[in-house]
Scaffold this active site. Structure first.
Site, PDB file in Angstrom:
ATOM      1  N   GLY A 114       8.529   7.441  20.375  1.00 43.00           N
ATOM      2  CA  GLY A 114       8.298   7.679  18.972  1.00 43.00           C
ATOM      3  C   GLY A 114       6.623   7.223  18.978  1.00 43.00           C
ATOM      4  O   GLY A 114       6.177   6.655  17.917  1.00 43.00           O
TER       5      GLY A 114
ATOM      6  N   GLY B 110       3.353   8.198  16.527  1.00 47.07           N
ATOM      7  CA  GLY B 110       3.352   8.024  15.049  1.00 47.07           C
ATOM      8  C   GLY B 110       2.336   7.259  14.614  1.00 47.07           C
ATOM      9  O   GLY B 110       1.425   6.569  15.394  1.00 47.07           O
ATOM     10  N   GLN B 111       2.460   6.610  13.511  1.00 44.57           N
ATOM     11  CA  GLN B 111       1.474   5.489  12.720  1.00 44.57           C
ATOM     12  C   GLN B 111       1.537   4.493  13.388  1.00 44.57           C
ATOM     13  O   GLN B 111       0.428   4.000  13.642  1.00 44.57           O
ATOM     14  CB  GLN B 111       1.778   5.586  11.355  1.00 44.57           C
ATOM     15  CG  GLN B 111       0.815   4.777  10.373  1.00 44.57           C
ATOM     16  CD  GLN B 111       1.328   4.261   9.120  1.00 44.57           C
ATOM     17  OE1 GLN B 111       2.372   4.254   8.913  1.00 44.57           O
ATOM     18  NE2 GLN B 111       0.353   3.834   8.078  1.00 44.57           N
TER      19      GLN B 111
ATOM     20  N   ASP C 250       7.168  10.535  23.253  1.00 45.74           N
ATOM     21  CA  ASP C 250       7.451  11.368  22.079  1.00 45.74           C
ATOM     22  C   ASP C 250       7.964  12.760  22.100  1.00 45.74           C
ATOM     23  O   ASP C 250       7.881  13.341  23.324  1.00 45.74           O
ATOM     24  CB  ASP C 250       6.158  11.271  21.147  1.00 45.74           C
ATOM     25  CG  ASP C 250       6.097  11.301  19.683  1.00 45.74           C
ATOM     26  OD1 ASP C 250       6.040  10.521  19.059  1.00 45.74           O
ATOM     27  OD2 ASP C 250       6.520  12.349  19.291  1.00 45.74           O
TER      28      ASP C 250
ATOM     29  N   ASP D 166      12.919  13.386  24.059  1.00 43.86           N
ATOM     30  CA  ASP D 166      13.748  13.403  22.731  1.00 43.86           C
ATOM     31  C   ASP D 166      14.591  12.427  22.437  1.00 43.86           C
ATOM     32  O   ASP D 166      15.575  12.203  23.494  1.00 43.86           O
ATOM     33  CB  ASP D 166      14.491  14.577  22.427  1.00 43.86           C
ATOM     34  CG  ASP D 166      15.228  14.868  21.183  1.00 43.86           C
ATOM     35  OD1 ASP D 166      15.321  13.926  20.354  1.00 43.86           O
ATOM     36  OD2 ASP D 166      15.509  16.132  21.045  1.00 43.86           O
TER      37      ASP D 166
ATOM     38  N   TYR E  45      17.825   6.458   4.307  1.00 39.73           N
ATOM     39  CA  TYR E  45      16.744   5.676   5.089  1.00 39.73           C
ATOM     40  C   TYR E  45      17.255   4.191   5.241  1.00 39.73           C
ATOM     41  O   TYR E  45      17.403   3.715   6.076  1.00 39.73           O
ATOM     42  CB  TYR E  45      15.337   5.982   4.705  1.00 39.73           C
ATOM     43  CG  TYR E  45      14.174   5.134   5.519  1.00 39.73           C
ATOM     44  CD1 TYR E  45      14.039   5.462   6.950  1.00 39.73           C
ATOM     45  CD2 TYR E  45      13.595   4.087   4.983  1.00 39.73           C
ATOM     46  CE1 TYR E  45      13.210   4.626   7.622  1.00 39.73           C
ATOM     47  CE2 TYR E  45      12.814   3.444   5.614  1.00 39.73           C
ATOM     48  CZ  TYR E  45      12.285   3.763   7.097  1.00 39.73           C
ATOM     49  OH  TYR E  45      11.402   2.994   7.594  1.00 39.73           O
TER      50      TYR E  45
ATOM     51  N   LYS F 151      18.962   1.835   8.359  1.00 40.40           N
ATOM     52  CA  LYS F 151      18.272   0.665   8.727  1.00 40.40           C
ATOM     53  C   LYS F 151      19.153  -0.419   8.474  1.00 40.40           C
ATOM     54  O   LYS F 151      19.214  -1.392   9.316  1.00 40.40           O
ATOM     55  CB  LYS F 151      16.981   0.360   7.977  1.00 40.40           C
ATOM     56  CG  LYS F 151      15.800   1.527   8.322  1.00 40.40           C
ATOM     57  CD  LYS F 151      15.334   1.357   9.779  1.00 40.40           C
ATOM     58  CE  LYS F 151      14.163   2.461   9.939  1.00 40.40           C
ATOM     59  NZ  LYS F 151      13.918   2.316  11.432  1.00 40.40           N
TER      60      LYS F 151
HETATM   61  P1  NAD Z   1       6.170   8.238  12.230  1.00 44.37           P
HETATM   62  O1  NAD Z   1       6.984   9.192  11.543  1.00 44.37           O
HETATM   63  O2  NAD Z   1       4.295   7.974  11.769  1.00 44.37           O
HETATM   64  O3  NAD Z   1       6.153   8.484  13.602  1.00 44.37           O
HETATM   65  C1  NAD Z   1       7.266   8.717  14.191  1.00 44.37           C
HETATM   66  C2  NAD Z   1       7.034   9.300  15.676  1.00 44.37           C
HETATM   67  O4  NAD Z   1       8.294   9.632  16.170  1.00 44.37           O
HETATM   68  C3  NAD Z   1       6.197  10.629  15.668  1.00 44.37           C
HETATM   69  O5  NAD Z   1       5.190  10.746  16.621  1.00 44.37           O
HETATM   70  C4  NAD Z   1       7.443  11.698  15.994  1.00 44.37           C
HETATM   71  O6  NAD Z   1       7.005  12.670  16.421  1.00 44.37           O
HETATM   72  C5  NAD Z   1       8.350  10.853  16.960  1.00 44.37           C
HETATM   73  N1  NAD Z   1       9.635  11.229  16.973  1.00 44.37           N
HETATM   74  C6  NAD Z   1      10.458  11.836  15.908  1.00 44.37           C
HETATM   75  N2  NAD Z   1      11.478  12.318  16.308  1.00 44.37           N
HETATM   76  C7  NAD Z   1      11.542  12.161  17.618  1.00 44.37           C
HETATM   77  C8  NAD Z   1      12.638  12.177  18.681  1.00 44.37           C
HETATM   78  N3  NAD Z   1      13.737  12.840  18.529  1.00 44.37           N
HETATM   79  N4  NAD Z   1      12.244  11.729  19.900  1.00 44.37           N
HETATM   80  C9  NAD Z   1      11.174  11.185  20.131  1.00 44.37           C
HETATM   81  N5  NAD Z   1      10.233  10.861  19.298  1.00 44.37           N
HETATM   82  C10 NAD Z   1      10.339  11.437  17.903  1.00 44.37           C
HETATM   83  O7  NAD Z   1       6.577   6.647  11.904  1.00 44.37           O
HETATM   84  P2  NAD Z   1       5.963   5.462  12.047  1.00 44.37           P
HETATM   85  O8  NAD Z   1       5.503   5.012  10.544  1.00 44.37           O
HETATM   86  O9  NAD Z   1       5.160   5.172  13.125  1.00 44.37           O
HETATM   87  O10 NAD Z   1       7.357   4.362  11.996  1.00 44.37           O
HETATM   88  C11 NAD Z   1       7.926   3.871  13.311  1.00 44.37           C
HETATM   89  C12 NAD Z   1       9.255   3.131  13.230  1.00 44.37           C
HETATM   90  O11 NAD Z   1       8.794   2.181  12.181  1.00 44.37           O
HETATM   91  C13 NAD Z   1      10.341   3.972  12.172  1.00 44.37           C
HETATM   92  O12 NAD Z   1      11.577   3.672  12.875  1.00 44.37           O
HETATM   93  C14 NAD Z   1      10.096   3.605  10.779  1.00 44.37           C
HETATM   94  O13 NAD Z   1      11.293   3.627   9.946  1.00 44.37           O
HETATM   95  C15 NAD Z   1       9.565   2.121  10.991  1.00 44.37           C
HETATM   96  N6  NAD Z   1       8.761   1.567   9.861  1.00 44.37           N
HETATM   97  C16 NAD Z   1       7.674   2.190   9.482  1.00 44.37           C
HETATM   98  C17 NAD Z   1       6.925   1.738   8.328  1.00 44.37           C
HETATM   99  C18 NAD Z   1       5.597   2.207   8.013  1.00 44.37           C
HETATM  100  O14 NAD Z   1       5.301   1.853   7.000  1.00 44.37           O
HETATM  101  N7  NAD Z   1       5.051   2.944   8.935  1.00 44.37           N
HETATM  102  C19 NAD Z   1       7.632   0.854   7.604  1.00 44.37           C
HETATM  103  C20 NAD Z   1       8.856   0.353   7.716  1.00 44.37           C
HETATM  104  C21 NAD Z   1       9.445   0.693   9.054  1.00 44.37           C
HETATM  105  N1  SER Z   2       6.681   2.813   4.708  1.00 43.90           N
HETATM  106  C1  SER Z   2       8.209   3.033   4.651  1.00 43.90           C
HETATM  107  C2  SER Z   2       8.602   3.888   4.098  1.00 43.90           C
HETATM  108  O1  SER Z   2       8.187   4.369   2.874  1.00 43.90           O
HETATM  109  C3  SER Z   2       9.085   1.693   4.578  1.00 43.90           C
HETATM  110  O2  SER Z   2      10.052   1.704   5.646  1.00 43.90           O
HETATM  111  O3  SER Z   2       9.480   4.987   4.329  1.00 43.90           O
END
Ligand code: NAD
Ligand code: SER
Length: 312
Positions: free
Chosen positions: A8, A11-12, A34, A52, A142, A146
Site C-alpha cells: 500500500g 498512498g498518502q 501496491d 494485491d 472502517y 480497525k
Molecule cells: P491511501 O488510501 O492514501 O493509500 C492506500 C494505498 O493502498 C493506495 O496506494 C492503494 O492503491 C493501495 N491499495 C489499495 N488496495 C490494495 C490492495 N488490495 N493491495 C495493495 N495495495 C492496495 O491510504 P493512507 O492514508 O496512506 O492510509 C494507509 C493506512 O493508514 C490505512 O490502513 C489507513 O487506514 C491508515 N490510516 C490513515 C490515516 C490518514 O489520515 N491517512 C489515518 C489513520 C489510519
Molecule cells: N484519516 C482517516 C479517515 O478519515 C482516519 O483513519 O478515514
C-alpha cells in the site's frame, strides 16, 4: 541488509514512509508494493512490485522467497470510502492482515507495522483527551475493522509471540501525496483550494474538532515505534498518538492569518456523522512513557509548512 516490504506504498502515508525508510535503511532495502501497475516517479529510487494484498498466495510467495524481515501493511479502504462499500472494506482491511500475521506466526517475518486509527473510538467514548484504554464502540465499518484488527494483533502477540506494532493515527496532513478517501481529508484539500481559488467549501461543520497530525510527525512516530526495543512496547493493540487538534473554523483562521483573502463556507455531507462519532483530542501519554513519543508540529507550524509547499 534487513529487507522491508511496504504494502500500500503509493498512498498518502506509504509514499512518505517508503522515502523515509529508504533514507534510513538504504534504497534497495525497502521494497514498495501496491496494486498500481506503475510505480509513481517519487518512489523510483528503489524497488517496486505490483502486489494485491488480497492475493494471499502471491504475498506469501514473495515474502518467503525474498526473505522479507519487516512488513508495513498499509493497504486499506479509509472511512468515507469504506461506508460506500462495506463488504469489500471489511475484506480488504482484515484479510491482508491475517496473511501477514500468519507469516509472522510461522517465523517468516520478524516485525510487522499495521496502522490503526482514531476511528476505533465511537460516540460513547469520552471525546476530549480520549484515553488509551476506554469505551470503544465504533459506528463505521472502517472503525469496526480497525478495532477488530487491533484485537487480532494483540492476540497474535500474546498467543504466538508475533512482534506486531501499531498506532491509532489521527487525520494526517501532507503535501507530498494526496489523501485517499477519509473523513479528515478536508484538512488537506483546504490548502489546495486556498492556494488555487482562495476559498473552500468544507464538508464538515465549522465546530467539528478532530485529532490531526502533520505527516512528518506521523512518519517519525512510525519509525521510532518500529525501532524501539521490543520490551518497551507494552501495548500490542495500538497506541494513541496526538499531534494537534482543531475545528475547520480554527484551521481556516490560521490560514487566513497567513493568507488574508482566504474564505471558507460549510456544506456538511455524510462524513459529518462519521466525524461526530470520533474524539476531539487524544491522550497519548502511553506512547510518551513507553517509547518517548513527542509531537513537533502544532497547528500553526503545520499550516505554515503546508502553505509554503502546496502547489496551486
Ligand atoms: P491511501 O488510501 O492514501 O493509500 C492506500 C494505498 O493502498 C493506495 O496506494 C492503494 O492503491 C493501495 N491499495 C489499495 N488496495 C490494495 C490492495 N488490495 N493491495 C495493495 N495495495 C492496495 O491510504 P493512507 O492514508 O496512506 O492510509 C494507509 C493506512 O493508514 C490505512 O490502513 C489507513 O487506514 C491508515 N490510516 C490513515 C490515516 C490518514 O489520515 N491517512 C489515518 C489513520 C489510519
Ligand atoms: N484519516 C482517516 C479517515 O478519515 C482516519 O483513519 O478515514
Amino acid at each position: 541488509m534487513t529487507k522491508i516490504l511496504v504494502i500500500g506504498s503509493c498512498g498518502q502515508i506509504g509514499t512518505e514512509l517508503v522515502l523515509a525508510l529508504r533514507t534510513q535503511f538504504g534504497d534497495q532495502a525497502v521494497i514498495a508494493a501496491d496494486l498500481k501497475d506503475e510505480c509513481p516517479d517519487i518512489l523510483q529510487n528503489g524497488p517496486y512490485v505490483k502486489m494485491d494484498a488480497l492475493d494471499r498466495d502471491h504475498v506469501r510467495q514473495y515474502i518467503i522467497e525474498n526473505k522479507i524481515e519487516q512488513v508495513y501493511l498499509l493497504a486499506a479502504l479509509l472511512s468515507a470510502t469504506a461506508e460506500k462499500n462495506p463488504d469489500f472494506a471489511w475484506r480488504l482491511n482484515m484479510e491482508g492482515l491475517f496473511t501477514i500475521l500468519d507469516l509472522a506466526k510461522e517465523g517468516h517475518i520478524k516485525k510487522i507495522f499495521w496502522p490503526s486509527s482514531i476511528a476505533v473510538f465511537g460516540p460513547t467514548t469520552p471525546a476530549d483527551l480520549t484515553p488509551q484504554h476506554t469505551i470503544m464502540e465504533p459506528t463505521t465499518v472502517y472503525g469496526i475493522s480497525k478495532q477488530a484488527g487491533e484485537r487480532w494483533c494483540e492476540y497474535y502477540h500474546n498467543k504466538f509471540g508475533v512482534d506486531v506494532r501499531s498506532i491509532r493515527y489521527p487525520g494526517l496532513i501532507s503535501y507530498k501525496s494526496l489523501p485517499g478517501g477519509g473523513t479528515t481529508d478536508y484538512a488537506v484539500d483546504i490548502f489546495y483550494k486556498a492556494k488555487s481559488e482562495g476559498k473552500f467549501t468544507c464538508f464538515l461543520s465549522e465546530n467539528t474538532a478532530l485529532p490531526m497530525m502533520f505527516m512528518d510527525d506521523a512518519i517519525r512516530a512510525t519509525i521510532e515505534l518500529m525501532e524501539s526495543p521490543a520490551e518497551q512496547i507494552k501495548i500490542r493493540s495500538a497506541y494513541n498518538l496526538a499531534g494537534c487538534s482543531f475545528t475547520p473554523a480554527q484551521l481556516a483562521a490560521e490560514i487566513k492569518a497567513l493568507q488574508p483573502n482566504f474564505e471558507i463556507d460549510y456544506a456538511p455531507d455524510f462524513r459529518q456523522a462519521i466525524a461526530d462519532s470520533w474524539p476531539n483530542s487524544i491522550d497519548d501519554s502511553h506512547a510518551t512513557k513507553d517509547w518517548g513519543w513527542k509531537a513537533q508540529f502544532d497547528t500553526k507550524a503545520m499550516v505554515k509548512v503546508m502553505l509554503e509547499n502546496v502547489n496551486s
